[in-house]
Scaffold this motif. Sequence first.
Motif, PDB file in Angstrom:
ATOM      1  N   VAL A 110       0.862  -1.186   0.000  1.00 24.01           N
ATOM      2  CA  VAL A 110       0.000   0.000   0.000  1.00 24.01           C
ATOM      3  C   VAL A 110       0.896   1.232   0.000  1.00 24.01           C
ATOM      4  O   VAL A 110       1.866   1.293   0.755  1.00 24.01           O
ATOM      5  N   ILE A 111       0.571   2.204  -0.841  1.00 20.47           N
ATOM      6  CA  ILE A 111       1.315   3.460  -0.877  1.00 20.47           C
ATOM      7  C   ILE A 111       0.377   4.569  -0.440  1.00 20.47           C
ATOM      8  O   ILE A 111      -0.673   4.783  -1.040  1.00 20.47           O
ATOM      9  N   GLY A 112       0.744   5.252   0.627  1.00 24.37           N
ATOM     10  CA  GLY A 112      -0.070   6.345   1.149  1.00 24.37           C
ATOM     11  C   GLY A 112       0.286   7.651   0.456  1.00 24.37           C
ATOM     12  O   GLY A 112       1.459   7.983   0.328  1.00 24.37           O
ATOM     13  N   VAL A 113      -0.731   8.382   0.034  1.00 22.12           N
ATOM     14  CA  VAL A 113      -0.527   9.675  -0.613  1.00 22.12           C
ATOM     15  C   VAL A 113      -1.283  10.733   0.174  1.00 22.12           C
ATOM     16  O   VAL A 113      -2.490  10.899   0.013  1.00 22.12           O
ATOM     17  N   PRO A 114      -0.588  11.468   1.039  1.00 27.44           N
ATOM     18  CA  PRO A 114      -1.276  12.538   1.772  1.00 27.44           C
ATOM     19  C   PRO A 114      -1.617  13.675   0.831  1.00 27.44           C
ATOM     20  O   PRO A 114      -0.879  13.947  -0.123  1.00 27.44           O
ATOM     21  N   THR A 115      -2.752  14.327   1.084  1.00 28.31           N
ATOM     22  CA  THR A 115      -3.099  15.491   0.268  1.00 28.31           C
ATOM     23  C   THR A 115      -3.168  16.742   1.140  1.00 28.31           C
ATOM     24  O   THR A 115      -3.392  16.660   2.344  1.00 28.31           O
ATOM     25  N   SER A 116      -3.023  17.882   0.497  1.00 30.16           N
ATOM     26  CA  SER A 116      -2.972  19.152   1.228  1.00 30.16           C
ATOM     27  C   SER A 116      -4.366  19.634   1.609  1.00 30.16           C
ATOM     28  O   SER A 116      -4.653  20.830   1.546  1.00 30.16           O
ATOM     29  N   VAL A 117      -5.213  18.720   2.017  1.00 29.12           N
ATOM     30  CA  VAL A 117      -6.573  19.052   2.420  1.00 29.12           C
ATOM     31  C   VAL A 117      -6.605  19.123   3.949  1.00 29.12           C
ATOM     32  O   VAL A 117      -6.104  18.224   4.620  1.00 29.12           O
ATOM     33  N   GLY A 118      -7.191  20.156   4.476  1.00 28.01           N
ATOM     34  CA  GLY A 118      -7.275  20.344   5.927  1.00 28.01           C
ATOM     35  C   GLY A 118      -6.706  21.693   6.311  1.00 28.01           C
ATOM     36  O   GLY A 118      -5.780  22.171   5.676  1.00 28.01           O
ATOM     37  N   TYR A 119      -7.262  22.282   7.380  1.00 26.29           N
ATOM     38  CA  TYR A 119      -6.820  23.594   7.840  1.00 26.29           C
ATOM     39  C   TYR A 119      -6.443  23.508   9.314  1.00 26.29           C
ATOM     40  O   TYR A 119      -6.629  22.472   9.957  1.00 26.29           O
ATOM     41  N   GLY A 120      -5.875  24.551   9.866  1.00 28.48           N
ATOM     42  CA  GLY A 120      -5.473  24.558  11.268  1.00 28.48           C
ATOM     43  C   GLY A 120      -4.194  23.782  11.484  1.00 28.48           C
ATOM     44  O   GLY A 120      -3.444  23.521  10.545  1.00 28.48           O
ATOM     45  N   MET A 121      -3.953  23.381  12.724  1.00 30.95           N
ATOM     46  CA  MET A 121      -2.704  22.697  13.047  1.00 30.95           C
ATOM     47  C   MET A 121      -2.685  21.321  12.389  1.00 30.95           C
ATOM     48  O   MET A 121      -3.630  20.557  12.488  1.00 30.95           O
ATOM     49  N   GLY A 122      -1.579  21.011  11.723  1.00 39.36           N
ATOM     50  CA  GLY A 122      -1.494  19.764  10.988  1.00 39.36           C
ATOM     51  C   GLY A 122      -2.226  19.833   9.657  1.00 39.36           C
ATOM     52  O   GLY A 122      -2.394  18.806   8.996  1.00 39.36           O
ATOM     53  N   GLY A 123      -2.646  21.026   9.273  1.00 42.12           N
ATOM     54  CA  GLY A 123      -3.374  21.180   8.017  1.00 42.12           C
ATOM     55  C   GLY A 123      -2.466  21.126   6.805  1.00 42.12           C
ATOM     56  O   GLY A 123      -1.268  20.906   6.918  1.00 42.12           O
ATOM     57  N   LYS A 124      -3.061  21.272   5.616  1.00 43.45           N
ATOM     58  CA  LYS A 124      -2.332  21.227   4.353  1.00 43.45           C
ATOM     59  C   LYS A 124      -1.566  19.906   4.195  1.00 43.45           C
ATOM     60  O   LYS A 124      -0.497  19.864   3.585  1.00 43.45           O
ATOM     61  N   GLY A 125      -2.075  18.854   4.821  1.00 43.61           N
ATOM     62  CA  GLY A 125      -1.503  17.531   4.605  1.00 43.61           C
ATOM     63  C   GLY A 125      -0.474  17.084   5.616  1.00 43.61           C
ATOM     64  O   GLY A 125      -0.037  15.929   5.589  1.00 43.61           O
ATOM     65  N   VAL A 126      -0.086  17.970   6.523  1.00 48.33           N
ATOM     66  CA  VAL A 126       0.969  17.615   7.467  1.00 48.33           C
ATOM     67  C   VAL A 126       0.530  16.476   8.387  1.00 48.33           C
ATOM     68  O   VAL A 126       1.249  15.489   8.568  1.00 48.33           O
ATOM     69  N   ALA A 127      -0.639  16.604   8.998  1.00 54.76           N
ATOM     70  CA  ALA A 127      -1.122  15.534   9.879  1.00 54.76           C
ATOM     71  C   ALA A 127      -1.282  14.235   9.105  1.00 54.76           C
ATOM     72  O   ALA A 127      -0.946  13.155   9.598  1.00 54.76           O
ATOM     73  N   ALA A 128      -1.790  14.335   7.901  1.00 54.69           N
ATOM     74  CA  ALA A 128      -1.999  13.133   7.089  1.00 54.69           C
ATOM     75  C   ALA A 128      -0.670  12.425   6.834  1.00 54.69           C
ATOM     76  O   ALA A 128      -0.537  11.208   7.029  1.00 54.69           O
ATOM     77  N   LEU A 129       0.338  13.181   6.426  1.00 54.41           N
ATOM     78  CA  LEU A 129       1.650  12.575   6.161  1.00 54.41           C
ATOM     79  C   LEU A 129       2.230  11.966   7.437  1.00 54.41           C
ATOM     80  O   LEU A 129       2.701  10.823   7.444  1.00 54.41           O
ATOM     81  N   LEU A 130       2.197  12.712   8.519  1.00 52.19           N
ATOM     82  CA  LEU A 130       2.787  12.211   9.757  1.00 52.19           C
ATOM     83  C   LEU A 130       2.072  10.961  10.236  1.00 52.19           C
ATOM     84  O   LEU A 130       2.697  10.005  10.705  1.00 52.19           O
ATOM     85  N   SER A 131       0.758  10.973  10.146  1.00 51.04           N
ATOM     86  CA  SER A 131       0.006   9.804  10.596  1.00 51.04           C
ATOM     87  C   SER A 131       0.383   8.579   9.750  1.00 51.04           C
ATOM     88  O   SER A 131       0.524   7.470  10.281  1.00 51.04           O
ATOM     89  N   MET A 132       0.567   8.766   8.463  1.00 49.34           N
ATOM     90  CA  MET A 132       0.970   7.638   7.617  1.00 49.34           C
ATOM     91  C   MET A 132       2.385   7.167   7.966  1.00 49.34           C
ATOM     92  O   MET A 132       2.661   5.966   8.008  1.00 49.34           O
ATOM     93  N   LEU A 133       3.295   8.115   8.216  1.00 49.40           N
ATOM     94  CA  LEU A 133       4.657   7.730   8.603  1.00 49.40           C
ATOM     95  C   LEU A 133       4.644   6.967   9.925  1.00 49.40           C
ATOM     96  O   LEU A 133       5.494   6.116  10.164  1.00 49.40           O
ATOM     97  N   GLN A 134       3.700   7.271  10.784  1.00 46.49           N
ATOM     98  CA  GLN A 134       3.605   6.644  12.109  1.00 46.49           C
ATOM     99  C   GLN A 134       2.698   5.424  12.086  1.00 46.49           C
ATOM    100  O   GLN A 134       2.298   4.939  13.149  1.00 46.49           O
ATOM    101  N   THR A 135       2.339   4.948  10.949  1.00 44.91           N
ATOM    102  CA  THR A 135       1.353   3.879  10.862  1.00 44.91           C
ATOM    103  C   THR A 135       1.722   2.670  11.722  1.00 44.91           C
ATOM    104  O   THR A 135       2.880   2.294  11.812  1.00 44.91           O
ATOM    105  N   CYS A 136       0.733   2.084  12.340  1.00 42.76           N
ATOM    106  CA  CYS A 136       0.982   0.844  13.061  1.00 42.76           C
ATOM    107  C   CYS A 136       0.619  -0.369  12.204  1.00 42.76           C
ATOM    108  O   CYS A 136       0.624  -1.495  12.695  1.00 42.76           O
ATOM    109  N   ALA A 137       0.338  -0.131  10.930  1.00 46.72           N
ATOM    110  CA  ALA A 137       0.020  -1.242  10.033  1.00 46.72           C
ATOM    111  C   ALA A 137       1.241  -1.575   9.177  1.00 46.72           C
ATOM    112  O   ALA A 137       1.995  -0.687   8.806  1.00 46.72           O
TER     113      ALA A 137
END
Lengths: 229, 229, 229, 229, 229, 229, 229, 229
Positions: free
Chosen positions: D168-195
Motif C-alpha cells: 500500500v502506498i499512502g498519498v497525503p493530500t494538502s486538504v485540511g486547515y489549522g494545526m497539521g493542516g495542508k496535509g501535514v497531519a496526514a503525512l505524519l500519521s501515515m509515517l507513524q502507521t501501526c500497520a
Amino acid sequence: METRPDAGRERRKGAPEVIFGETKETEQILAMARGLLAGTGRAIISRMPARSLEAVRSAFEHYEMRYQEASHMMVIYTPEYNKRVTGGKVGVISAGTSDIPVAEEAAMITEEMGCRVTRIYDVGVAGLHRLIEPLRALLAEDVDAILVVAGMDGALPSVIAGLAPVPVIGVPTSVGYGMGGKGVAALLSMLQTCAPGLTVVNIDNGVGAGITAGMIANRVAHARGQRSQ
Amino acid sequence: METRPDAGRERRKGAPEVIFGETKETEQILAMARGLLAGTGRAIISRMPARSLEAVRSAFEHYEMRYQEASHMMVIYTPEYNKRVTGGKVGVISAGTSDIPVAEEAAMITEEMGCRVTRIYDVGVAGLHRLIEPLRALLAEDVDAILVVAGMDGALPSVIAGLAPVPVIGVPTSVGYGMGGKGVAALLSMLQTCAPGLTVVNIDNGVGAGITAGMIANRVAHARGQRSQ
Amino acid sequence: METRPDAGRERRKGAPEVIFGETKETEQILAMARGLLAGTGRAIISRMPARSLEAVRSAFEHYEMRYQEASHMMVIYTPEYNKRVTGGKVGVISAGTSDIPVAEEAAMITEEMGCRVTRIYDVGVAGLHRLIEPLRALLAEDVDAILVVAGMDGALPSVIAGLAPVPVIGVPTSVGYGMGGKGVAALLSMLQTCAPGLTVVNIDNGVGAGITAGMIANRVAHARGQRSQ
Amino acid sequence: METRPDAGRERRKGAPEVIFGETKETEQILAMARGLLAGTGRAIISRMPARSLEAVRSAFEHYEMRYQEASHMMVIYTPEYNKRVTGGKVGVISAGTSDIPVAEEAAMITEEMGCRVTRIYDVGVAGLHRLIEPLRALLAEDVDAILVVAGMDGALPSVIAGLAPVPVIGVPTSVGYGMGGKGVAALLSMLQTCAPGLTVVNIDNGVGAGITAGMIANRVAHARGQRSQ
Amino acid sequence: METRPDAGRERRKGAPEVIFGETKETEQILAMARGLLAGTGRAIISRMPARSLEAVRSAFEHYEMRYQEASHMMVIYTPEYNKRVTGGKVGVISAGTSDIPVAEEAAMITEEMGCRVTRIYDVGVAGLHRLIEPLRALLAEDVDAILVVAGMDGALPSVIAGLAPVPVIGVPTSVGYGMGGKGVAALLSMLQTCAPGLTVVNIDNGVGAGITAGMIANRVAHARGQRSQ
Amino acid sequence: METRPDAGRERRKGAPEVIFGETKETEQILAMARGLLAGTGRAIISRMPARSLEAVRSAFEHYEMRYQEASHMMVIYTPEYNKRVTGGKVGVISAGTSDIPVAEEAAMITEEMGCRVTRIYDVGVAGLHRLIEPLRALLAEDVDAILVVAGMDGALPSVIAGLAPVPVIGVPTSVGYGMGGKGVAALLSMLQTCAPGLTVVNIDNGVGAGITAGMIANRVAHARGQRSQ
Amino acid sequence: METRPDAGRERRKGAPEVIFGETKETEQILAMARGLLAGTGRAIISRMPARSLEAVRSAFEHYEMRYQEASHMMVIYTPEYNKRVTGGKVGVISAGTSDIPVAEEAAMITEEMGCRVTRIYDVGVAGLHRLIEPLRALLAEDVDAILVVAGMDGALPSVIAGLAPVPVIGVPTSVGYGMGGKGVAALLSMLQTCAPGLTVVNIDNGVGAGITAGMIANRVAHARGQRSQ
Amino acid sequence: METRPDAGRERRKGAPEVIFGETKETEQILAMARGLLAGTGRAIISRMPARSLEAVRSAFEHYEMRYQEASHMMVIYTPEYNKRVTGGKVGVISAGTSDIPVAEEAAMITEEMGCRVTRIYDVGVAGLHRLIEPLRALLAEDVDAILVVAGMDGALPSVIAGLAPVPVIGVPTSVGYGMGGKGVAALLSMLQTCAPGLTVVNIDNGVGAGITAGMIANRVAHARGQRSQ
Ligand SMILES: Nc1ncnc2c1ncn2[C@@H]1O[C@H](COP(=O)(O)O)[C@@H](O)[C@H]1O
Ligand SMILES: Nc1ncnc2c1ncn2[C@@H]1O[C@H](COP(=O)(O)O)[C@@H](O)[C@H]1O
Ligand SMILES: Nc1ncnc2c1ncn2[C@@H]1O[C@H](COP(=O)(O)O)[C@@H](O)[C@H]1O
Ligand SMILES: Nc1ncnc2c1ncn2[C@@H]1O[C@H](COP(=O)(O)O)[C@@H](O)[C@H]1O
Ligand SMILES: [Mg+2]
Ligand SMILES: [Mg+2]
Ligand SMILES: [Mg+2]
Ligand SMILES: [Mg+2]
Ligand SMILES: [Mg+2]
Ligand SMILES: [Mg+2]
Ligand SMILES: [Mg+2]
Ligand SMILES: [Mg+2]
C-alpha cells in the motif's frame, strides 16, 4: 580554557554579571567567581551544578553566602561588599508550584540589584479567585514592575497585564508536557497576548527577567530621589 | 466527480452532515445540498465561497433559508422539515470581536441540533472584569456545556474552565500574527491548560465544536426526559 | 516552598484536584496529600515518581489505598471517605499495548468521579476486525462518553467517532518514534479528524480526558435521576 | 533558459518523464513537450497552469490528447505512439471528495505506464461502512498495489494496510486547515502507521506514487508473462 | 496488562507480526513471544532491550535462535518451523557505517519473509565512486526492490532511484546532529526527491521498509511461479 | 523615509552593496540607486519588482544597463565606471530548471566582482550521468570555488562536494512543495552533508552565495598576482 | 560490521578524512584509525567517547599523539608522517566560553591541514568593546578566512562579517536553552544575516567549518607560491 | 456584530486602547472609533486597511488627524482633547529601512502616551560604524527606555543591550525570507540574547512595544515630578 567574566558590567549596565553555572566545570566556576569577587566584591552564580556545590561552598567558606535551593542560585560577598538598597519595588508572581524555582532566580537577582521584592506564589488561572486579594495588595504597594512566572498554558501574565497599571514581564517556564510543552505554549501565549504592556523573556530565563525588572525599578527609584543606605 | 454526502449520519451519529463549502465547486455544493435535502429535509453548508453564494441562493429560493454572514454558513430546509427542540442548553463565549465568525459557526450547528444557545461575545482576558457578570448569568441558566472561542493568547478557555462546573470545549481561532499566530499559540495554550475539564478542537473548527456540544447537551436533555415539540 | 492544593475544586468544579507527582519532591507530595486528605477525605496522586513511592506508601499505610502500576497513579482514602456511585457510564478504548498506562490513568480518574468504566484494550487499526465486536457491546451498554487512547498514527479515535453516537474524546499518547513521534502525529491526526463529535486533550493527558468524561457522564446520570449509594 | 527533459528516463527507469507545469512558462512547457514527443512519442504534463492550457491545446491540436480537469494533467500522443498494456493492476482509493484530483493524477500516470486502474472514491474513515464492500471487490481483482489518497487525519491508509495483503502506498493530500493542516497531519500519521506494508510519498505527490505503483505492478505483470498488445 | 500479538497477520497480510521490544517489559516480551511461537512457530522481536536479552535467551534456549547484535533483533523458531524460500530478491544499501543497524533490521525481516538479500554498506555520496561497481552488480542480480538506508543528508536514495529500474524504498536513519539531525533532513530530502519511483518509511523504521520490500519481492516471485522449498 | 545604502561597502569589504528590491517602493529604489551610482559608479538591484521595472529603466536610460530576466536583477553603470577583471574563476551549477533564477542571481554578482563564471545547468541527481562530463571540464578550468544551486531534495551539493577539491557553497532554492518544501529539505540536507568542504547560505540567497564565492576567488586571484585591466 | 574510512580523501579533496567517534564502538574506532594510519600516516578522531579514550591511547602509545580535552579530538601520527605547513592563515573567534570546544575542533582541523590559526575567545556581543582590538590585530595578520563560533543569539558572525574583508564562516553551537536553544536561534540568525560574505555550517560542526577554512586558506597560500616545509 | 472597545483602558492601565484595523470591516472601525472618541477624546487605529482609509478620513474630516503612511497608523482627536506631555523619554532604533514601519508604529504610540521620542534609523550590524555616534547622543539625552526594531538576523538589540544602561525592548519584524524568515530568526535571536536587560514582544508588534516603553518612561517621569502641560 580562558574565560572573561565581565566585571565592568555593573558599572556599565547597572546590572551585575552572573556566572551561568550549568555548562561550566567546577574549576571554571571557581576562577570566574574569584575574578568577580576581586573586581566587584560579589559573585552571583546561577544554576550551580550539583557536582560543584560543595567545592564552591568550601572554597569560599569564610565569605558571606546566600544559597537558594529551589533555583540553585548562589551569591557570595566579600566582607567589604556594600549591599545597595535602591528603593526599587518589584512584584514576583508564580502561577504554579513548579514555577517557583524560576521565580526565585528572578527575585534573587532583583534583590541583588537593591530592590525590595514581594512574592505571590501558586495563584494560577485554574482558580483565579486565589489571585484577586494578593494582587490588590501588591498594587497597593505601588510596585514599579511585576514579573509573572508561568508554565503550561502561560495564561496568567495576560490576565495580570490586563489588570495592573505597571510594566509586566512574562517569564515562561519549562513546565508542561506534550505538544507545546517545556514552556513553548507558555511563551507563545505570552507573545500573542491581547493585553497591553507585557514583554517577555525566554523560557526559564529568570535572570534576564530579574535584571530588566531591577533596571526599571531602580530607574524609577532613582528618579524618586531615593538613595542606597 | 462523484461525492457521497453522508445522509445517514444524523440517524447514526445524532449529528448532521455538513457540506464543507470552502474547497468545493458550485456544482458540487448544489449536488450535495440536493442530496441532503432529499435524504434528510435539510442541508447545512459551512464556509460558503463568495463565488457560489448567489447560485445556491437562487437554486433554492423557494425553500426556507438561514444565512449567517460572519461565518458564511447557510442552512436550507424543505417545507416539511421538522425542526427539533431538544431542551439542550449550550453557552458560546468569544474572547474577541474577530472570533465571532467561528463562534457563530459553532452556535448555528448547535442550534440546528435542537439546542438553545446563549452567546457572550468580546469578553477576553485583557479586561476580565467584563466577563464576571455574564458568566454568572450563563451558569444560572444551567447550560450543559460551554464553548469558548479565542485566538491570540487563547487564555480565556483556561480561565473559564477554572470557574465553570460543566464541560468546556476550547475553540482556537486563526486570529493573531507573528510567532504562534494564526491560532497556534491559542491551540497550544488550551492543550496545556492547567484547568480541569477542557477539551479542544482544531483551529477555526466551529463545526466540530458545535457538534460535540450539541451531542453532550442533547444526551443530558434526553436523560432529563425532554422531547422535541 | 509553599504549595496550595485546591481542596475546593471538587465542590466548585465537580472534579477532584489531582497532585501531579512527576515534578515534585517527596516532601511536597506528602504535604499536598495530607492537605487534600484533611480537606476532602481523599488524595489522588498521578505519575508518582519511583523515588517517592515507598515513602508515600508508608506515610499513609493505615489508610485505604489504590495503586495502579502501569500509570503510577495512587489514590488514598481516609476511613470516613464516602465513595460516590453516580451512575455515569464511560468506555475507555486503547489502540495498543503501550497506550494502556494512559488509558488506565483516565479510567481511574473517571472511576474516582463515581462512574462505571468499561475497558477495551489493544484493538488498533492494524487489525480492525478485533474492534467490531467489543465496540458493539460497549454501545449496547449505552455509555455516556468514550475515551479513545492511541499513539503512533492516532487513527483509532477518528474511526470510532465515525461509528459511535456519543461524544468521543481522543487521548494521544507519546508512543512512536521518528517524525511525528512521541504523540505528535497522533494528536495532529485527531485534530484533523474528518469524523464529527471528537474533541481532544494533550498528549498523555489521561487525567484531563478522564475528568471531562466524568463530567459529561455525571451530568447525564444526574439528569437521569440516579443518586450515589 | 535551457531545459533538458529526460527523454531516456522511460528506457532507463521504466517510468516516463513528466513535465511539472506549475512553475513553468508556457514557452518552457511547449519546448519540453516537443522534446518529449520527438524523443518518446508522448508528453505528459502535470499541473498545467490555467494560463498555459489553451496555448498548449492549440499547439498540439492535431495530436491525440487526454486532459483530466480535476488534476490539470494532460497527455499528448503522436499518431504513431504505441500504448502499452502491461497487465499490471492497481487500485486507487480516495478518502474524500477533495482528494480526487491527486488520486486522478496518480491514476493517470499508472495508466500511462500500461496498468489497469480500479478507482474507489470518497470512502473515508468518518463512515467506514462505505469502504468494506468496494475493498472486498478490489482485492478480488487481485491488484498488485493499492494507492490510498487522503488528507485531513490521513487515517485511511493505515486502515487499508491493516486489511490488504498487497503493498500500500499512502498519498497525503494538502486538504485540511489549522494545526497539521495542508496535509501535514496526514503525512505524519501515515509515517507513524501501526500497520505493516505501508510506504508513503510527499503531500500531493500523485505523480511519484503513481510511478511506484506502476513499477511494482509492471514488474509483477512481467513476471506473470503478460505482454503489451 | 493484556496484549494481543496478531498471530493471524502473516496469513492475512503475507507479513509477519513483529514484537516491538523497546517499550516493553521482559514479561510482556516473553508472553508475546510464547503466543507467536504457539500460533505461527516463530517469534520476531525487534529492538530487544539490553535488560531483557538474557532472560529471553534462556527462556527459549532449546529453540533455534538468530540474533543480530547491531540491530538488537532476535528471531526464535520452534523445531517444526518451516522456513520459506520464496525466490524474492531484495537489495539493501547503506550510506554510512552508522546506518548499518537499521539496514540489518530491514534485511533480517526481508529474509524472514523468504527473500534473498544482497547487502552493500557504507557507500554514501561523500565518495560516489565507491557506489558504481556494487550497484551494477546488484542490478545484474535482477533484484525486485532496493532499500536504501541513509541518515544525515539522505541524498543516497535519490541518487539510486535516479539510476535503478526497480522500486526503491528510502529508509532515513536517526544519524546526524544539529538542525535537521536525528534523521529529519534525511526524511525530508527523500520526500522531496526529484527522482521517480522512491517511496519512504519513517526514520529508523527498518521493519516497515523490510516488510514492504518483502511483499513486493514475494509478489513478483509468486508470479514467476517459484515456490517455497 | 530615509535609507542609507552602504556606498563604502566595496572598499571596506571587497564586495558591492546590493539593493534588495523586493520590499521597496519605486521611489526608494531610485533614491538608493542614485546614491550608489554617485558613490561608486554602479548600482546593483536584486529582485526588481515588476511594478518598478519600467520606472527604473527610464530613469537611467542614458546609462549602460544589464538586466537578467530570470532573476530580475539589474546593474546600472555610469559612463566612467571601470569594470574590474580580477582573474577569479567560479563555477555555478544548478540541479533543475527552476533553480536557474537563483543561479543567475549568484552568477551575476560574482561577475560584477570581476570573476569569470562557468555555468552548468539542469544536471540534478535524478540523472547523474548528465553531470559527470561537464563537472570534469569545470575542474579542468581550475575554478576557485563552486556554487551548487538546488531545491527539492538538495542532494546535488553533497554529491559535488564529495568530488571537487575546491570550496563548495550550497544554495538551496525555494523549489518543492509538501513537507520540506519551499527549500527547507534542501537547506537541511545541505547542513547535514556527509561531504567535507560544503558551507551554505539561506534559501534563495544567490546574492550572499555569489559574494562569498567572489571573495574567495578574488583573494586567490590576488595571490596569483593578477590585476584588474 | 565493516567500515571503509576514505583514505583517498586527502588526495582527492585536499581535506583529511575524520573519524566521527561519537557513535562508534571502541573496536570500530581502532580499526578505522589503523586503516588511516596505514593509508595516510595520520588518524584524526573527533568526539572521542570517554569510554574509548584509554583504549585508543594505549593502542597507539608508541605514536605521537595530540589530544584536545575541550573538544575530545585526537590526532595520531606515524613516525614518518610529514606535517605540512602551507602558509594558509585562519582566524578563529568564539563568542562565549561555552563555544570554545567547537572552536577548538575547528582550529585543530585547520592546523592539521597545515594552516596557522590565530584564536580570539570569549568576545561576544554582550560587550562588544572587548572585540575591537583583537579583531584589528587579526586583520593585520591578513588571515585568509575567519571562523566565528557562537551559540545563543548567534549575533557575532554578522557583526564580524560586516567589518572584515575576508570570507567569514559562521559556526553555531548548541549553547542556549528555551525557544531557539541548542543552537537553533544562532544558526537561523546567521542564515538571516544582513552582512555580506557569511556562509554557515550546521550546529557544532567544527570539523566541517575547519575543513572549508583550510581549503580556502590553502588555495590562497598555494597561489602565493608558498610550499610545505 | 457587536464590539466593545475598552474605553476605560487608559484610566485603568495608563495605556490607550488601540483599534487593530487589519481584520476589521470599515463599519466596525468607524463604530469603534466613534466609541473611543466619545469616551476618551481620541481614537488610535493601527494597520488601517487601504480599503477603509478614505471612508475613515472623510467620516472624521472635521477632527484633527495624524496619519503615518509607513505604518498605516491614524490618530483622531476631538477638539477638546488635551494632549499630555509627560516628560518621558524613549529612543527608537531601527536596523534597516524595511523595519521603519514597525518602528514608527511604536514611536507614535509612545508619543501618544505623552513621551518624547528620538529616532535612529537604518543602523544595522552590517555596518556597525554607523551606530556608534547616534547611540552616544541618545544616551546623552538620558532616555528612559530604548526600543530596537530589527528583522532578518535580529542582532542589533543584543548589541545595544550590551552597551546601554537602560531597559531595552526588542521588536522583531517580519523582514527576511527563507529559513528563519518573516521575523522568526530575529525573534529567536533576541530571546536567546547573551546581553542583560533585553525583553521582547512578538514579531511586528510595534504597538505592544511602544506601550511598554511608554509605561516605563511615564513611571520614571512621574517619579521625577514632571507633569503634563
Ligand atoms: N540562568 C541564566 N539565564 C540567562 N542568562 C544568564 C543566566 N546566568 C547568567 N546569565 C547571563 O549569561 C551571560 C553569559 O554567561 P557566561 O557563559 O557565564 O559568560 C552572563 O553574562 C549572564 O548575564
Ligand atoms: N467548517 C468545517 N470544519 C470542520 N469540519 C467540517 C466543516 N464543514 C464540514 N465539515 C465536516 O467535514 C466532513 C467532510 O466534508 P466533505 O469534504 O464535504 O465530505 C463533513 O462530513 C463534515 O462533517
Ligand atoms: N506533479 C509532480 N509531482 C512530483 N514530481 C513531478 C511532478 N511532475 C513532474 N515531476 C517530476 O519532477 C521532475 C523535475 O521536473 P522539472 O522541473 O520539469 O525538470 C521531473 O523529472 C518529474 O519526474
Ligand atoms: N565532528 C564531526 N562533525 C562533522 N563531520 C564529521 C565529524 N567527524 C567526522 N566527520 C565527517 O563525517 C564523515 C562520516 O564519518 P564516518 O561515520 O566515520 O564514516 C567523515 O568522513 C568525516 O568527514
Ligand atoms: Mg497549584
Ligand atoms: Mg475586544
Ligand atoms: Mg498490539
Ligand atoms: Mg465526504
Ligand atoms: Mg563512512
Ligand atoms: Mg529537469
Ligand atoms: Mg562570557
Ligand atoms: Mg540598510
